[in-house]
Design an enzyme around this catalytic site. Structure first.
Site, PDB file in Angstrom:
ATOM      1  N   HIS A  89      12.386  51.211  35.861  1.00  0.00           N
ATOM      2  CA  HIS A  89      11.343  50.594  36.688  1.00  0.00           C
ATOM      3  C   HIS A  89       9.964  50.785  36.070  1.00  0.00           C
ATOM      4  CE1 HIS A  89      13.616  49.257  40.169  1.00  0.00           C
ATOM      5  NE2 HIS A  89      14.312  50.383  40.132  1.00  0.00           N
ATOM      6  N   GLN A 112      16.693  54.314  36.932  1.00  0.00           N
ATOM      7  CA  GLN A 112      15.455  54.441  37.702  1.00  0.00           C
ATOM      8  C   GLN A 112      14.237  54.492  36.794  1.00  0.00           C
ATOM      9  OE1 GLN A 112      14.998  54.295  41.199  1.00  0.00           O
ATOM     10  NE2 GLN A 112      17.010  53.419  40.825  1.00  0.00           N
ATOM     11  N   GLU A 124      -5.000  61.095  88.851  1.00  0.00           N
ATOM     12  CA  GLU A 124      -5.779  60.395  87.827  1.00  0.00           C
ATOM     13  C   GLU A 124      -6.987  59.668  88.396  1.00  0.00           C
ATOM     14  OE1 GLU A 124      -3.365  58.008  85.255  1.00  0.00           O
ATOM     15  OE2 GLU A 124      -1.866  59.589  84.963  1.00  0.00           O
ATOM     16  N   SER A 138       8.885  53.022  42.288  1.00  0.00           N
ATOM     17  CA  SER A 138      10.237  53.487  42.571  1.00  0.00           C
ATOM     18  C   SER A 138      10.432  54.959  42.220  1.00  0.00           C
ATOM     19  CB  SER A 138      11.247  52.652  41.793  1.00  0.00           C
ATOM     20  OG  SER A 138      12.559  52.972  42.166  1.00  0.00           O
ATOM     21  N   ASP A 175      20.383  48.640  45.134  1.00  0.00           N
ATOM     22  CA  ASP A 175      19.210  47.842  44.753  1.00  0.00           C
ATOM     23  C   ASP A 175      19.479  46.349  44.873  1.00  0.00           C
ATOM     24  OD1 ASP A 175      17.601  49.996  44.205  1.00  0.00           O
ATOM     25  OD2 ASP A 175      17.933  49.967  42.042  1.00  0.00           O
ATOM     26  N   HIS A 229      -4.513  51.604  91.720  1.00  0.00           N
ATOM     27  CA  HIS A 229      -3.123  51.649  91.267  1.00  0.00           C
ATOM     28  C   HIS A 229      -2.202  51.992  92.440  1.00  0.00           C
ATOM     29  CE1 HIS A 229      -4.782  51.581  87.246  1.00  0.00           C
ATOM     30  NE2 HIS A 229      -3.575  51.680  86.698  1.00  0.00           N
ATOM     31  N   HIS A 284      15.080  57.142  46.939  1.00  0.00           N
ATOM     32  CA  HIS A 284      16.536  57.164  46.812  1.00  0.00           C
ATOM     33  C   HIS A 284      16.997  58.605  46.602  1.00  0.00           C
ATOM     34  CE1 HIS A 284      15.178  53.296  44.936  1.00  0.00           C
ATOM     35  NE2 HIS A 284      16.126  52.796  45.716  1.00  0.00           N
TER      36      HIS A 284
END
Length: 430
Positions: free
Chosen positions: A261, A258, A414, A236, A360, A419, A327
């Site tokens: 953590h 914080q 191409e 975190s 949170d 195609h 954050h």
């Protein structure tokens, strides 16, 4: 807390360090590669061996999954107040998910073809919920509950049980309420490998969600291709940008929250005000005395926390966009002006009263966000990540005829004659 002022000789060098790339060390890469290789080769045997090695837990095919009896026991043990909090969070998370789901759409293009997109939920996803010092009950809600809201039918959760073999009852209850249909008692890189590759008893998933330590994040990175992943969410981190309008007690409280953590968490504070910084430092020392994990928090404050005194808010926002914090707390006058200039934050909390902790646990957006600088490339978990996107094209002959000459040019340039022919045959059909 390391304090660096813009007048300091080391300021430019320190700011340059904040320009991060989420690249693993060679040691982590090799360790995880060995674990992934072992699980791919030996399945359950490798999963059990690594679980014994790292968690001191002996697992068998009979004890790998959380049983119905364990879920029932957990529900009995969880307090009503916790159940109420889980229900409140789930309500907000799922309401936010429903608002942010992608919706089917269609329109008619210039040549008359009907084109559009449809979105359907994945059939089977995995969510990882870290173990460790605290049961991350909220992470169950910020991952599995979003999948449940989108309509994913099969949600495999993985979380380490530790040496006791018991998963925290509140976490088990939250996982069940969030829609987890299976829960395995495995953590680390071996859990990610088992979910991605499958084993004798674990059916592989189509996409993996959730945060983890550096080994978990690296396992997700290495297994892209075998499985889809949400993002690279590691330890975190927060960056607070504040001027004189900020309440120093609130800033200090968010820094401490914080830091709680722990581990490799990064806590940053950038301000134009030396007076605010001084008040915040006083508040940190005052508030930390009342916290139960003060010694744990102080280690992060000493090692993983920095404060920058910047010359102006333009510099603070520039640093934010370089740092790409998980954050961002933005507490400044003229909020909208500065908010418009932020590009890379995982989640932004605006104003004095926007506590990161509410995000949170409760507000609605997922708290599983990019870290380590990966916010420059990834965003946080959101509802549409649980949906498969498929484009749809419907044409009639008239729209084919209008498209033919343009397709013919692409086919000629191409060198893809078939195609062009596949369009011409439809345009000329009688």
């Amino acid at each position: 807390m390391k304090v660096i002022r813009y007048q300091d000789a080391l300021y430019a060098e320190f700011v340059q360090i904040l320009d991060r790339q989420a690249i693993p060390s060679s040691d982590i890469y090799e360790t995880v590669a060995a674990i992934v290789g072992a699980v791919k080769k030996d399945g359950n045997k490798a999963v059990y061996e690594y679980t014994q090695k790292f968690d001191k837990l002996t697992l068998t095919d009979e004890t790998l999954y959380v049983s119905e009896a364990e879920l029932a026991e957990a529900e009995e043990l969880v307090e009503d107040s916790v159940k109420e909090a889980i229900a409140a969070s789930k309500k907000n998370v799922q309401a936010f998910a429903h608002k942010s789901m992608r919706q089917d759409w269609k329109y008619t293009n210039a040549e008359g073809a009907e084109v559009g997109e449809r979105f359907v939920p994945y059939d089977r996803v995995g969510v990882y919920v870290p173990g460790g010092k605290a049961p991350l009950v909220s992470t169950a809600l910020m991952t599995a509950a979003i999948g449940q809201a989108v309509g994913v039918e099969n949600i495999l959760a993985a979380t380490p049980a530790g040496a006791t073999g018991k998963v925290n009852p509140s976490l088990l209850y939250a996982l069940k309420e969030s829609g987890a249909t299976e829960i395995i008692k495995v953590g680390g890189a071996q859990a990610i490998a088992a979910m991605a590759l499958g084993t004798e008893t674990v059916k592989p998933v189509e996409k993996i969600f959730g945060p983890g330590n550096s080994f978990v994040v690296e396992a997700k990175r290495q297994l892209v291709g075998a499985v889809s992943i949400d993002l690279l969410p590691g330890p975190s981190e927060v960056l607070i940008i504040a001027d004189d309008s900020a309440n120093p007690a609130f800033v200090a409280a968010d820094l401490l929250a914080q830091a709680e953590h722990g581990g490799d968490s990064v806590v940053g504070f950038a301000t134009t005000s030396v007076e605010l910084l001084a008040k915040v430092e006083i508040e940190v020392e005052r508030q930390i005395k009342n916290l139960s994990r003060s010694e744990y928090i102080r280690k992060v404050l000493d090692i993983g926390t920095f404060a920058l005194v910047v010359p102006h808010l333009e510099e603070a926002v520039r640093i934010c966009n370089v740092f790409a914090p998980e954050h961002l707390s933005l507490i400044v006058e003229d909020e909208e002006r500065w908010l418009d200039q932020v590009k890379t934050a995982g989640a932004i909390y605006v104003g004095n009263f926007a506590a990161v902790a509410v995000g949170d646990f409760l507000a609605g957006p997922s708290h599983t966000l990019p870290t380590g600088g990966s916010g420059k490339s990834f965003s946080g978990i959101r509802a549409d990540q649980f949906q498969r996107r498929t484009s749809i094209v419907r044409m009639d002959q008239a729209s084919v005829q209008k498209s033919e000459k343009y397709v013919a040019e692409f086919a000629r340039v191409e060198g893809l004659d078939a195609h062009g022919a596949s369009v011409t045959i439809r345009a000329n059909a009688q």
